[in-house]
Design an enzyme around this catalytic site. Structure first.
Site, PDB file in Angstrom:
ATOM      1  N   HIS A 168     -68.872   1.952 -89.502  1.00  0.00           N
ATOM      2  CA  HIS A 168     -68.734   2.286 -87.980  1.00  0.00           C
ATOM      3  C   HIS A 168     -67.843   1.698 -87.133  1.00  0.00           C
ATOM      4  O   HIS A 168     -67.246   2.239 -86.114  1.00  0.00           O
ATOM      5  CB  HIS A 168     -70.197   2.087 -87.536  1.00  0.00           C
ATOM      6  CG  HIS A 168     -71.105   3.414 -87.869  1.00  0.00           C
ATOM      7  ND1 HIS A 168     -72.333   3.204 -88.252  1.00  0.00           N
ATOM      8  CD2 HIS A 168     -70.795   4.589 -87.725  1.00  0.00           C
ATOM      9  CE1 HIS A 168     -72.825   4.486 -88.598  1.00  0.00           C
ATOM     10  NE2 HIS A 168     -72.008   5.287 -88.307  1.00  0.00           N
ATOM     11  N   ARG A 199     -67.360  19.362 -88.945  1.00  0.00           N
ATOM     12  CA  ARG A 199     -68.215  18.640 -90.008  1.00  0.00           C
ATOM     13  C   ARG A 199     -69.563  18.614 -89.337  1.00  0.00           C
ATOM     14  O   ARG A 199     -69.876  17.450 -88.811  1.00  0.00           O
ATOM     15  CB  ARG A 199     -67.709  17.276 -90.302  1.00  0.00           C
ATOM     16  CG  ARG A 199     -66.467  17.423 -91.277  1.00  0.00           C
ATOM     17  CD  ARG A 199     -66.020  15.841 -91.636  1.00  0.00           C
ATOM     18  NE  ARG A 199     -65.128  15.856 -92.835  1.00  0.00           N
ATOM     19  CZ  ARG A 199     -63.814  15.748 -92.983  1.00  0.00           C
ATOM     20  NH1 ARG A 199     -63.143  15.730 -91.606  1.00  0.00           N
ATOM     21  NH2 ARG A 199     -63.030  15.861 -93.677  1.00  0.00           N
ATOM     22  N   ARG A 223     -68.747  24.147 -90.380  1.00  0.00           N
ATOM     23  CA  ARG A 223     -69.349  24.009 -91.964  1.00  0.00           C
ATOM     24  C   ARG A 223     -70.612  23.607 -92.078  1.00  0.00           C
ATOM     25  O   ARG A 223     -70.877  22.725 -91.401  1.00  0.00           O
ATOM     26  CB  ARG A 223     -68.163  22.766 -92.590  1.00  0.00           C
ATOM     27  CG  ARG A 223     -68.974  22.422 -94.000  1.00  0.00           C
ATOM     28  CD  ARG A 223     -68.030  21.691 -94.712  1.00  0.00           C
ATOM     29  NE  ARG A 223     -68.004  20.278 -94.223  1.00  0.00           N
ATOM     30  CZ  ARG A 223     -67.514  19.156 -94.541  1.00  0.00           C
ATOM     31  NH1 ARG A 223     -66.355  19.242 -95.487  1.00  0.00           N
ATOM     32  NH2 ARG A 223     -67.658  17.887 -94.144  1.00  0.00           N
ATOM     33  N   GLU A 244     -63.394  23.587-102.786  1.00  0.00           N
ATOM     34  CA  GLU A 244     -63.272  22.279-103.322  1.00  0.00           C
ATOM     35  C   GLU A 244     -63.571  21.593-104.567  1.00  0.00           C
ATOM     36  O   GLU A 244     -63.849  20.576-104.854  1.00  0.00           O
ATOM     37  CB  GLU A 244     -63.841  21.223-102.153  1.00  0.00           C
ATOM     38  CG  GLU A 244     -65.295  21.517-101.980  1.00  0.00           C
ATOM     39  CD  GLU A 244     -65.918  20.775-100.747  1.00  0.00           C
ATOM     40  OE1 GLU A 244     -65.286  19.732-100.305  1.00  0.00           O
ATOM     41  OE2 GLU A 244     -67.044  21.205-100.132  1.00  0.00           O
ATOM     42  N   ASP A 253     -61.981  16.586-101.855  1.00  0.00           N
ATOM     43  CA  ASP A 253     -62.742  16.820-103.057  1.00  0.00           C
ATOM     44  C   ASP A 253     -62.209  17.505-104.203  1.00  0.00           C
ATOM     45  O   ASP A 253     -62.371  16.690-105.264  1.00  0.00           O
ATOM     46  CB  ASP A 253     -64.257  17.251-102.705  1.00  0.00           C
ATOM     47  CG  ASP A 253     -65.073  16.626-102.263  1.00  0.00           C
ATOM     48  OD1 ASP A 253     -65.283  15.388-102.567  1.00  0.00           O
ATOM     49  OD2 ASP A 253     -65.685  16.853-100.795  1.00  0.00           O
ATOM     50  N   ARG A 271     -62.610   9.657-104.828  1.00  0.00           N
ATOM     51  CA  ARG A 271     -61.883   9.522-103.752  1.00  0.00           C
ATOM     52  C   ARG A 271     -61.688   8.221-102.984  1.00  0.00           C
ATOM     53  O   ARG A 271     -60.891   7.630-102.202  1.00  0.00           O
ATOM     54  CB  ARG A 271     -61.871  10.516-102.821  1.00  0.00           C
ATOM     55  CG  ARG A 271     -63.357  10.691-102.240  1.00  0.00           C
ATOM     56  CD  ARG A 271     -63.611  12.118-101.692  1.00  0.00           C
ATOM     57  NE  ARG A 271     -63.707  11.853-100.385  1.00  0.00           N
ATOM     58  CZ  ARG A 271     -64.196  13.046 -99.305  1.00  0.00           C
ATOM     59  NH1 ARG A 271     -64.467  14.294 -99.927  1.00  0.00           N
ATOM     60  NH2 ARG A 271     -63.950  13.111 -98.261  1.00  0.00           N
ATOM     61  N   CYS A 279     -58.487  22.461 -95.341  1.00  0.00           N
ATOM     62  CA  CYS A 279     -58.934  21.380 -94.302  1.00  0.00           C
ATOM     63  C   CYS A 279     -58.881  20.068 -94.767  1.00  0.00           C
ATOM     64  O   CYS A 279     -59.615  19.305 -94.422  1.00  0.00           O
ATOM     65  CB  CYS A 279     -60.365  21.883 -93.650  1.00  0.00           C
ATOM     66  SG  CYS A 279     -61.672  22.064 -94.773  1.00  0.00           S
TER      67      CYS A 279
HETATM   68  C1  PEP Z   1     -62.482  17.996 -98.267  1.00  0.00           C
HETATM   69  O1  PEP Z   1     -63.313  17.748 -99.454  1.00  0.00           O
HETATM   70  O2  PEP Z   1     -61.306  18.212 -98.314  1.00  0.00           O
HETATM   71  C2  PEP Z   1     -63.192  18.095 -97.076  1.00  0.00           C
HETATM   72  C3  PEP Z   1     -62.386  18.503 -96.163  1.00  0.00           C
HETATM   73  O3  PEP Z   1     -64.383  17.703 -96.723  1.00  0.00           O
HETATM   74  P1  PEP Z   1     -64.833  16.172 -96.626  1.00  0.00           P
HETATM   75  O4  PEP Z   1     -63.626  15.509 -96.537  1.00  0.00           O
HETATM   76  O5  PEP Z   1     -65.617  16.332 -95.442  1.00  0.00           O
HETATM   77  O6  PEP Z   1     -65.460  16.075 -97.916  1.00  0.00           O
HETATM   78 MG    MG Z   2     -65.453  17.935 -99.346  1.00  0.00          MG
END
Ligand code: PEP
Ligand code: MG
Length: 570
Positions: free
Chosen positions: A188, A297, A333, A432, A456, A466, A503
């Site tokens: 955080h 988000r 989203r 994704e 993702d 990741r 995105c």
């Molecule tokens: C992604 O997976 O690229 C994405 C934009 O979503 P998040 O990073 O929130 O999983």
């Molecule tokens: Mg994602």
């Protein structure tokens, strides 16, 4: 030459300031503390909990008024931790055992923090810091310890762990930088620093490098390279000042690009949009030249609170974002909970593979009590501008058909309730998962748009976690497997007359942007500060040249080779 230490730079930018050690050591106070009878100690602990909760409540109210919702949400989580009856019970047991209120509070918080740390989950490990922060606040209250005073000089906060409340509670213009011994991009303290663009370095605990930095030291920090110069000499200060001037000039240069389109020299346009976590980010995004929001988000609306936000709570949050976009598209989203973003009040049982588990749309489709109010809130917000609904983690068409049934049901309910809603809200999917990418020719018949989530998509295509630093060298968005899935998605969109965007973080890589534009992508959405760099790159090349580069790249066999080639030609 002054001494230099290195960590991992997580928020770029250079800065200079005086070290303020954060995360005060209470040992001295504890030694001097004279405990009274156990009953009195229990009362002191209870009174401190009530007083600290009340102080927090006041700070939260003030932050909300100052449009600091993210910070407010974190302090709200702290307030909940303090008022957790289990915490009160633990403290009472510890007072009984130790006969000392501040030590009892610290021990109870420490034990609970250790429980979190053992969960082997980055999110919960990061929450351990919050728990220690909360325990310290209460102990300080009992001990009568004041918070550090801030003078006129800008400070660089430094600590093994810095309590998020310390950063959240300080005025932005007083913090030049943040140095953390531990910490990660998801703790955080870093989240707050990022929303304020404060240069930040983590990982200084390695080989005890942090111990070389003392309270009051003057330091220069480089958040890009992860470098700290301790007590710089005149020459180093002069070099810093020259670099700082360049940083300011670059900021001014980027600011001048603000109102120009993301367009190639021969007129091919890509909409450059922003990823946001709260409606408060919209203004900042527009200042960087964002042409709308490509990813809101929404799970952040669900986090940092005790229960599910109501349709009304959500409507307010989405409406503000949509309104602030002032007619530009705002893609919301639906809740992407699960994976590395758990939500304690949903009580999701432990999973061995949360990234492959009960998350995102999989939860939404099973929980109409969550999904329907969210869809209704977005449809209602659509009245105030141009909203779109985006569904995360889709793997098959059946899921999307169910989503559409929910959307229709949401509309029927709103009509019955006499609430105004936008009928023309686009409904699209995030691409994704490899399954979705491969099936885009089929999906394209049902959806209004695709937005590729490469964070993702890379992880699932390459089977590379990741968040795992040990294998991060394999996580390359130029891997030909990933590029082929992206290209296929863009082609499916174009063949079916719908738009395709991205995105995931890849969109903020200027070299990637050239390839994506050449593939025919319509939109790129990224963290707002990345927009000017991407825009500048697109404005410096023709689409003809970019297509030539793309053709070469698509013939290459290796991601690292592609990366090196792009570095050379762009
Ligand atoms: C992604 O997976 O690229 C994405 C934009 O979503 P998040 O990073 O929130 O999983
Ligand atoms: Mg994602």
């Amino acid at each position: 030459m002054a001494e230099k230490v290195r960590g991992k730079g997580v928020i770029s930018g250079i800065a200079m300031g005086k070290i303020m050690l954060a995360g005060q050591n209470l040992d001295g106070y504890l030694v001097n503390y004279k405990p009274e009878a156990k009953e009195t100690e229990k009362q002191k602990a209870q009174a401190a909990i009530t007083a600290v909760a009340e102080n927090l409540r006041e700070s939260i109210e003030q932050m909300k008024k100052d449009d600091m919702a993210e910070q407010a949400a974190i302090l709200e989580a702290h307030r909940m931790m303090i008022q957790d009856p289990m915490m009160a019970q633990n403290i009472e047991t510890k007072v009984e055992e130790l006969g000392n209120a501040p030590r009892a509070v610290l021990k109870a918080a420490e034990e609970q923090a250790q429980m979190f740390e053992q969960m082997e989950d980055d999110y919960f490990a990061a929450r351990a810091v919050d728990l220690r922060d909360v325990g310290k606040r209460v102990a300080k209250y009992i001990l009568g310890v004041k918070e550090p005073e801030i003078g006129n000089e800008k400070v660089v906060l430094c600590g093994h762990e810095i309590e998020p409340s310390v950063i959240a509670g300080m005025p932005t213009d007083k913090i030049a930088g943040v140095l953390l011994g531990a910490g990660s991009t998801t703790c955080h303290a870093v989240i707050i620093a990022k929303s304020r663009a404060i240069p930040t370095i983590v990982g200084l605990d390695k080989e005890n490098r942090i111990d070389k930095i003392a309270d009051g030291d003057r330091v220069i920090i480089d958040g890009e390279r992860g470098e700290v110069t301790i007590n710089p000499d005149e020459e180093e200060v002069a070099a810093y000042e020259a670099k700082f001037k360049k940083q300011q000039e670059l900021a001014a240069h980027y600011a001048a690009l603000r109102d120009l389109p993301g367009e190639t020299t021969d007129g091919v346009r890509v909409d450059l949009m922003a990823n946001i976590g709260t409606h408060m980010d919209v203004e900042n995004a527009l200042n960087y030249g964002a042409e709308g929001v490509g990813l809101f988000r929404s799970e952040f609306v669900f986090m940092g609170r005790e229960d599910i936000p109501t349709e009304e709570d959500q409507f307010k949050a989405y409406k503000q974002a949509v309104e602030k976009c002032a007619g530009k598209l705002c893609v919301i989203r639906t809740m992407d909970i699960g994976g590395d973003k758990p939500l304690p009040y949903l009580n999701i049982p432990h999973e061995d593979n949360p990234f492959l588990g009960y998350r995102a749309v999989r939860i939404s489709l099973q929980r109409r009590d969550l999904f329907l109010p969210q869809l209704k809130a977005i449809l209602r917000a659509g009245v105030y501008g141009k909203a779109a609904i985006m569904i995360p983690m889709i793997i098959n068409v059946a899921e999307f058909k169910k989503v559409k049934e929910f959307v229709e049901e949401a509309k029927v309910e709103l009509a019955h309730e006499g609430k105004a809603y936008a009928d023309n809200v686009q409904v699209g999917i995030m691409v994704e998962t490899p399954a979705a990418a491969i099936m885009t020719p089929v999906f394209a018949k049902y959806v209004d748009f695709f937005s590729i989530g490469t964070n993702d998509l890379c992880q699932y295509t390459l089977a590379v976690d990741r968040g795992n630093a040990n294998i991060s060298y394999l996580y390359n968005h130029f891997n030909p497997a990933v590029l082929r899935l992206i290209k296929r998605t863009v082609e499916s969109a174009r063949e079916n007359g719908i738009w395709a965007g991205m995105c995931g973080e890849m969109a903020s890589d200027p070299h990637a942007a050239v390839l994506l534009m050449a593939m025919g992508m319509n939109e790129l959405s990224m963290s707002a500060p990345s927009i000017p760099r991407v825009k500048e790159q697109l404005r410096s090349i023709s689409s003809v040249k970019a297509k030539e580069i793309l053709t070469k790249v698509m013939q290459m066999e290796d991601g690292d080779e592609i990366k090196a080639y792009l570095d050379q030609v762009l």
